[in-house]
Every structure is written in C-alpha cells, then in structure tokens.
Scaffold this motif. Structure first.
Motif, PDB file in Angstrom:
ATOM      1  N   LYS A  12       0.906  -1.186   0.044  1.00 11.35           N
ATOM      2  CA  LYS A  12      -0.114   0.003   0.139  1.00 11.35           C
ATOM      3  C   LYS A  12       0.786   1.126   0.039  1.00 11.35           C
ATOM      4  CE  LYS A  12      -3.421   2.700   2.699  1.00 11.35           C
ATOM      5  NZ  LYS A  12      -4.284   2.510   4.002  1.00 11.35           N
ATOM      6  N   ASN A  13       1.638   1.540   1.003  1.00 10.49           N
ATOM      7  CA  ASN A  13       2.510   2.596   1.111  1.00 10.49           C
ATOM      8  C   ASN A  13       3.645   2.774   0.279  1.00 10.49           C
ATOM      9  OD1 ASN A  13       0.625   3.535   2.955  1.00 10.49           O
ATOM     10  ND2 ASN A  13       1.549   2.406   4.731  1.00 10.49           N
ATOM     11  N   ILE A  14       4.631   1.810   0.402  1.00  6.20           N
ATOM     12  CA  ILE A  14       5.878   1.849  -0.141  1.00  6.20           C
ATOM     13  C   ILE A  14       5.944   1.645  -1.829  1.00  6.20           C
ATOM     14  CG2 ILE A  14       8.230   0.715  -0.183  1.00  6.20           C
ATOM     15  CD1 ILE A  14       8.074   0.075   2.602  1.00  6.20           C
ATOM     16  N   VAL A  15       5.194   0.601  -2.247  1.00  3.58           N
ATOM     17  CA  VAL A  15       5.201   0.288  -3.487  1.00  3.58           C
ATOM     18  C   VAL A  15       4.140   1.358  -4.292  1.00  3.58           C
ATOM     19  CG1 VAL A  15       4.327  -1.340  -5.448  1.00  3.58           C
ATOM     20  CG2 VAL A  15       5.490  -1.971  -3.272  1.00  3.58           C
ATOM     21  N   LEU A  16       2.934   1.395  -3.895  1.00  2.00           N
ATOM     22  CA  LEU A  16       1.823   2.328  -4.488  1.00  2.00           C
ATOM     23  C   LEU A  16       1.754   3.737  -4.343  1.00  2.00           C
ATOM     24  CD1 LEU A  16      -1.015  -0.567  -4.367  1.00  2.00           C
ATOM     25  CD2 LEU A  16       0.509   0.120  -6.306  1.00  2.00           C
ATOM     26  N   MET A  17       1.534   3.778  -3.030  1.00  5.42           N
ATOM     27  CA  MET A  17       1.390   5.322  -2.448  1.00  5.42           C
ATOM     28  C   MET A  17       2.449   6.129  -2.565  1.00  5.42           C
ATOM     29  SD  MET A  17      -1.926   5.597  -1.236  1.00  5.42           S
ATOM     30  CE  MET A  17      -2.013   6.782  -0.110  1.00  5.42           C
ATOM     31  N   ASP A  18       3.698   5.484  -2.240  1.00  3.47           N
ATOM     32  CA  ASP A  18       5.010   6.439  -2.096  1.00  3.47           C
ATOM     33  C   ASP A  18       6.010   6.465  -3.371  1.00  3.47           C
ATOM     34  OD1 ASP A  18       4.069   7.250   0.431  1.00  3.47           O
ATOM     35  OD2 ASP A  18       5.415   5.761   1.562  1.00  3.47           O
ATOM     36  N   ASN A  19       5.394   5.468  -4.299  1.00  8.22           N
ATOM     37  CA  ASN A  19       6.340   5.238  -5.488  1.00  8.22           C
ATOM     38  C   ASN A  19       5.328   5.644  -6.728  1.00  8.22           C
ATOM     39  OD1 ASN A  19       9.334   4.558  -4.938  1.00  8.22           O
ATOM     40  ND2 ASN A  19       7.869   3.481  -3.503  1.00  8.22           N
ATOM     41  N   LEU A  40       5.033   9.169  -8.026  1.00  8.03           N
ATOM     42  CA  LEU A  40       5.656   9.546  -9.394  1.00  8.03           C
ATOM     43  C   LEU A  40       4.678   9.850 -10.288  1.00  8.03           C
ATOM     44  CD1 LEU A  40       8.272   9.671 -11.127  1.00  8.03           C
ATOM     45  CD2 LEU A  40       7.894   7.398 -11.567  1.00  8.03           C
ATOM     46  N   GLY A  41       3.454   9.108 -10.480  1.00 19.45           N
ATOM     47  CA  GLY A  41       2.568   9.418 -11.502  1.00 19.45           C
ATOM     48  C   GLY A  41       2.047  10.867 -11.507  1.00 19.45           C
ATOM     49  N   GLY A  42       1.683  11.304 -10.280  1.00 20.25           N
ATOM     50  CA  GLY A  42       0.962  12.237 -10.063  1.00 20.25           C
ATOM     51  C   GLY A  42       1.690  13.581  -9.908  1.00 20.25           C
ATOM     52  N   ASN A  43       2.713  13.381  -9.221  1.00 23.45           N
ATOM     53  CA  ASN A  43       3.740  14.490  -9.413  1.00 23.45           C
ATOM     54  C   ASN A  43       4.580  14.848 -10.439  1.00 23.45           C
ATOM     55  OD1 ASN A  43       4.134  15.755  -6.554  1.00 23.45           O
ATOM     56  ND2 ASN A  43       3.874  13.740  -6.096  1.00 23.45           N
ATOM     57  N   LEU A  44       4.584  13.854 -11.572  1.00 26.96           N
ATOM     58  CA  LEU A  44       5.360  14.119 -12.748  1.00 26.96           C
ATOM     59  C   LEU A  44       4.300  14.933 -13.479  1.00 26.96           C
ATOM     60  CD1 LEU A  44       7.458  13.289 -14.836  1.00 26.96           C
ATOM     61  CD2 LEU A  44       5.997  11.470 -15.414  1.00 26.96           C
ATOM     62  N   PHE A  45       3.005  14.605 -13.459  1.00 23.13           N
ATOM     63  CA  PHE A  45       2.040  15.442 -14.094  1.00 23.13           C
ATOM     64  C   PHE A  45       1.925  17.008 -13.716  1.00 23.13           C
ATOM     65  CE2 PHE A  45      -2.551  16.819 -14.872  1.00 23.13           C
ATOM     66  CZ  PHE A  45      -2.575  17.041 -16.127  1.00 23.13           C
ATOM     67  N   ILE A  46       2.011  17.021 -12.387  1.00 23.35           N
ATOM     68  CA  ILE A  46       2.110  18.464 -11.694  1.00 23.35           C
ATOM     69  C   ILE A  46       3.178  18.998 -12.194  1.00 23.35           C
ATOM     70  CG2 ILE A  46       2.307  19.665  -9.678  1.00 23.35           C
ATOM     71  CD1 ILE A  46       0.501  17.605  -8.156  1.00 23.35           C
ATOM     72  N   LYS A  47       4.317  18.375 -12.410  1.00 21.09           N
ATOM     73  CA  LYS A  47       5.567  19.167 -12.755  1.00 21.09           C
ATOM     74  C   LYS A  47       5.497  19.618 -14.198  1.00 21.09           C
ATOM     75  CE  LYS A  47       9.746  18.398 -11.072  1.00 21.09           C
ATOM     76  NZ  LYS A  47       9.921  19.540 -10.361  1.00 21.09           N
ATOM     77  N   LEU A  48       4.677  18.663 -15.087  1.00 17.05           N
ATOM     78  CA  LEU A  48       4.678  19.358 -16.209  1.00 17.05           C
ATOM     79  C   LEU A  48       3.489  20.545 -16.452  1.00 17.05           C
ATOM     80  CD1 LEU A  48       4.040  15.582 -17.934  1.00 17.05           C
ATOM     81  CD2 LEU A  48       5.904  17.057 -18.384  1.00 17.05           C
ATOM     82  N   MET A  49       2.734  20.320 -15.634  1.00 21.09           N
ATOM     83  CA  MET A  49       1.802  21.565 -15.628  1.00 21.09           C
ATOM     84  C   MET A  49       2.504  23.017 -15.417  1.00 21.09           C
ATOM     85  SD  MET A  49      -1.579  20.017 -14.057  1.00 21.09           S
ATOM     86  CE  MET A  49      -2.456  21.865 -13.889  1.00 21.09           C
ATOM     87  N   CYS A  93      -3.603   8.789 -10.726  1.00 19.84           N
ATOM     88  CA  CYS A  93      -2.663   8.875  -9.639  1.00 19.84           C
ATOM     89  C   CYS A  93      -2.609   9.636  -8.404  1.00 19.84           C
ATOM     90  CB  CYS A  93      -1.164   8.837 -10.115  1.00 19.84           C
ATOM     91  SG  CYS A  93      -0.656   7.528 -11.225  1.00 19.84           S
ATOM     92  N   LEU A  94      -3.018  10.797  -9.009  1.00 21.23           N
ATOM     93  CA  LEU A  94      -3.282  12.037  -7.665  1.00 21.23           C
ATOM     94  C   LEU A  94      -4.583  11.591  -6.916  1.00 21.23           C
ATOM     95  CD1 LEU A  94      -2.744  15.046  -9.912  1.00 21.23           C
ATOM     96  CD2 LEU A  94      -1.356  14.413  -7.945  1.00 21.23           C
ATOM     97  N   MET A  95      -5.667  11.168  -7.511  1.00 22.57           N
ATOM     98  CA  MET A  95      -7.045  10.600  -7.059  1.00 22.57           C
ATOM     99  C   MET A  95      -6.732   9.412  -5.859  1.00 22.57           C
ATOM    100  SD  MET A  95      -9.410  12.872  -7.334  1.00 22.57           S
ATOM    101  CE  MET A  95     -11.000  12.048  -7.068  1.00 22.57           C
TER     102      MET A  95
END
Length: 429
Positions: free
Chosen positions: A38-45, A49-58, A208-210
């Motif tokens: 839950k936390n290490i594989v999905l939430m924290d990686n 990564l997917g959510g913040n990558l999109f935010i950085k592109l914005m 990813c963000l949701m």
C-alpha cells in the motif's frame, strides 16, 4: 474495441481516470492492509511519481504559456484603436464582469467552506503564502525588479505586467517589430501544442493523484469535493442568471427574459461542446436574429471567446478557497485582492485548449503561494464543470455585446423585442 476507445474524448478519459483513481484509493484505504504494497510500492512510488510528474509538467507549462499568450493577445487587441470606443468599452465590460465573477466565487468559498474538513496539510506544504501584505507592497510586488528572474522563478504577477508592457509596445511599433511579433506568435503556437501534448497524460496523472489522495484521506474526502462542485455551480448560476441580467437592465433597460428565450439553444450547444470558439458562429447568428449589428458582434464575440472567461474565473476563485481551507491557510485581504487581479489577467491569457483553465489555475495558486497539489483533487471533475462554465462564458459574451451595441446604437430594438423580423444588417462603421 480499439476504435471505440479512440473515440472517447479527453474530457471523458479524465473523468474515467478520476473515478478509477477514487475507487482504487478507497480500496487501498479500506481493504489493503499490507503496508509494503500500500504505502511503499503504490502510495509512495507509483502514485506519487505519476501524480507529481503530471504536476511538474503543468508547472513547466504555465509561465511560458501565459507569457506568450498575454503578449500575443495584447498585441492583437491593438486594433481596438481603429474602432474607437467600441473596443475600449468591450474590453472594460469584459474585465469588470470577470472581476465580479471571481469576487462572487471568493465570497461563496468563504461562506460555504468547500475545503473545510479535508485536512490536506500532510500531503504538501505551502510556501511563500501571501497571507497579509500591505497594499503598497502588493502593488510594488507586481513590478519586476528583473523580468528574467521573475520568468525563471515563476513569479506570475510581474510576468503578467512584463507581458502586458511588451504586448503594448509590439502593438505600437507593429511595422518596426514584425520579427519579434512573429517570434512571439510562433512561440504561442508552440506552447499551445505543448499544452495539448501534456494534457494527453492528464487521465493518468489524475488517476494517480486521486488514488494517492483518497488512499490516504478515505471517504471523508468525498464530501468536500461535492461541496466544491456545488459551490462552483452556484457561482455560475449567480453570474449567468443574476449578474448578467442585472447589467443588461442597468445599461440598456432591455428585458433579459427576451434574451434567454432566444439564447437557450446557444447555451445548450456551448454546454455540449465545452468550447467557446466552436460556439462563435452560432452566437453571431443568434445575435443577428436579435437585431445586433454584425459590425459590432464580429469583433466583440471572438474577442470575448479569448479574454472573457467568467466561468473559468469562478472556478479559479472557488478553487483558491478550497485549497486554502484544505491546507488550513487563512488568506488575508491583500491575498484575496491578488487572486482577483491574477484571475482577471489569467482570463486574458487563457488559450483555446481544453481544460487550460486548470493550467492557468496554477498561475493563480502561485500568485498567493498555495500548493498546486490541490489541483489534482479537483482536476477529475473539471470536465463536468467545464461544460457549465463554457455556457456561462458565451452567455457573458452575448450580454456584453448587446450592451456595447446598445450604447453605440447598433441594435434594432424592435427586432430584439420581437416587434419585427430581422431584415438587413445595421452598419455603423
């Protein structure tokens, strides 16, 4: 099957990404007990990564997109000098209605508290939040000490002022600065295309963000999102059915009921298409049927589709209050005034790209230092709200056009009031 998937619009894919992210997040929250998965594989990686990558592109897009759009927009608007008071009056009314719209949104956000109880402080930290500055400091902060430093750091208000000044100078020296005009025009086209490319990744980023948000917040995060949605709809309804009719009556004494009876088909088309640009021909035809001169509407309607984004301003105002409340930030008076000014300027720089209002929302957030991670929470439902606010945008364009036409004696009142049928155009220039 593949053909059907390709036919799904980007807006619908974003909506799908939001729903799937919400479901996955809630499943993680309530049914996945393994902390490693839950936390290490999905939430924290993966989701991080997917959510913040999109935010950085914005974030990568927002400064050059707005800068080029404002420069090109102001340079092209210089033609208003050739049509005198019509251009000045039109732009003034558009800016006033946008300022009213964002003010209504902020008041609704303060009263309805759409972000209260969301408690997102653990998801990101706010930095350089404009809570309470003096008015002189706020005004002085709009002028860049070094415009290139402001561009590099994303300090948006100085960027806007710098862009406005360049646009005015390019308009004044049009024949002498053709090369620079071409550079900025092509730069604007490049940023439009880059925005379109980045937006193709929006469904994945929203998913990813949701998933990360609701995987940590749980079911209690749904209610503020619903409150945000309702808050924006209330603001849009007030703007469309109270502010616009009031302005029509004050400046023209015309019956707004006659307007809405004829204009409803245009509103429905704008709602279904979610684009002001596509609605321009229908808007022009409908205004002609109401007795408005094409000499006026052919200028004011395309201009309104570019700079009159009242619906977007309402969304941005509510989003600011949503984020501030979710992060426990108490914005001061100067910060709220900064939001109003920035939202009005953002409406001028808003490009005709789907959901670009959320890209310029990054600029509004940056103007008062709010964490843009909150945009990811509201991003998924924006397609639905975009349909409503597009209908409001085109309605505002039409109302403002009628006001300008009335003041310049370019509308046949008998046609507007249904006493006779439209026959020929009214030419005033």
């Amino acid at each position: 099957m593949l053909t059907k998937l390709k036919s799904i619009s980007l807006g619908n894919w974003i909506l799908i990404g939001m729903i799937l992210g919400l479901i996955v997040g809630l499943i993680l929250n309530f049914y996945v007990t393994n902390p490693y998965i839950k936390n290490i594989v999905l939430m924290d990686n993966v989701f991080y990564l997917g959510g913040n990558l999109f935010i950085k592109l914005m974030k990568m897009l927002v400064v050059p997109l707005v800068f080029f759009s404002i420069v090109v927009g102001v340079a092209s608007i210089s033609d208003v000098r050739t049509i005198g008071s019509i251009g000045g009056t039109t732009i003034l009314i558009y800016l006033i209605t946008t300022a009213i719209a964002v003010t209504i949104a902020l008041m609704l956000g303060i009263y309805l508290q759409p972000g209260a109880g969301l408690q997102m402080t653990g998801l990101a930290e706010a930095s350089n939040v404009t809570v309470n500055q003096t008015m002189p400091d706020t005004i002085l902060g709009m002028i860049p000490d070094n415009p290139f430093s402001s561009l590099a750091s994303g300090d948006m208000l100085p960027v806007i002022i710098f862009g406005l000044l360049i646009g005015i100078i390019l308009a004044k020296l049009r024949e002498e600065t053709e090369t620079f005009n071409k550079i900025f025009t092509e730069g604007n086209r490049i940023m439009m295309e880059m925005t379109s490319i980045v937006m193709k990744f929006a469904p994945i980023g929203v998913f990813c963000l949701m998933a990360k948000t609701f995987g940590g917040l749980g079911i209690e995060g749904i209610m503020p999102l619903a409150k945000y949605f309702v808050c924006v709809l209330i603001g849009l309804a007030i703007q469309a059915f109270l502010v616009y009719p009031t302005l029509l009556v004050i400046f023209t004494r015309l019956n707004p009921i006659n307007f809405f009876k004829r204009f409803i088909p245009v509103m429905f088309f704008a709602f279904s298409s979610s684009t002001s640009n596509a609605t321009i021909p229908l808007n022009l035809d409908k205004l002609s049927e109401m007795g408005v001169s094409r000499d006026v509407s052919s200028f004011t309607i395309p201009l309104g589709a570019t700079i009159n984004m009242d619906g977007t301003a309402i969304m941005q105002g509510v989003a600011v209050m949503f984020a501030a409340q979710a992060y426990g930030i108490d914005l001061g008076t100067s910060a709220l005034l900064t939001v109003i000014f920035t939202a009005v300027m953002a409406s001028i720089g808003t490009a005709g790209v789907p959901s670009v209002g959320l890209v310029t929302l990054t600029m509004v957030f940056n103007s008062v230092g709010l964490p843009i991670q909150a945009i990811g929470v509201i991003f998924g439902i924006d397609h639905l709200l975009d349909m409503f606010r597009t209908a409001v945008n085109v309605t505002g364009d039409a109302i403002c056009t009628i006001i300008v036409s009335f003041r310049n004696k370019a509308i046949d009142l008998d046609i507007y009031n249904g006493k006779k049928q439209p026959k020929k155009e009214i030419h005033i220039m």
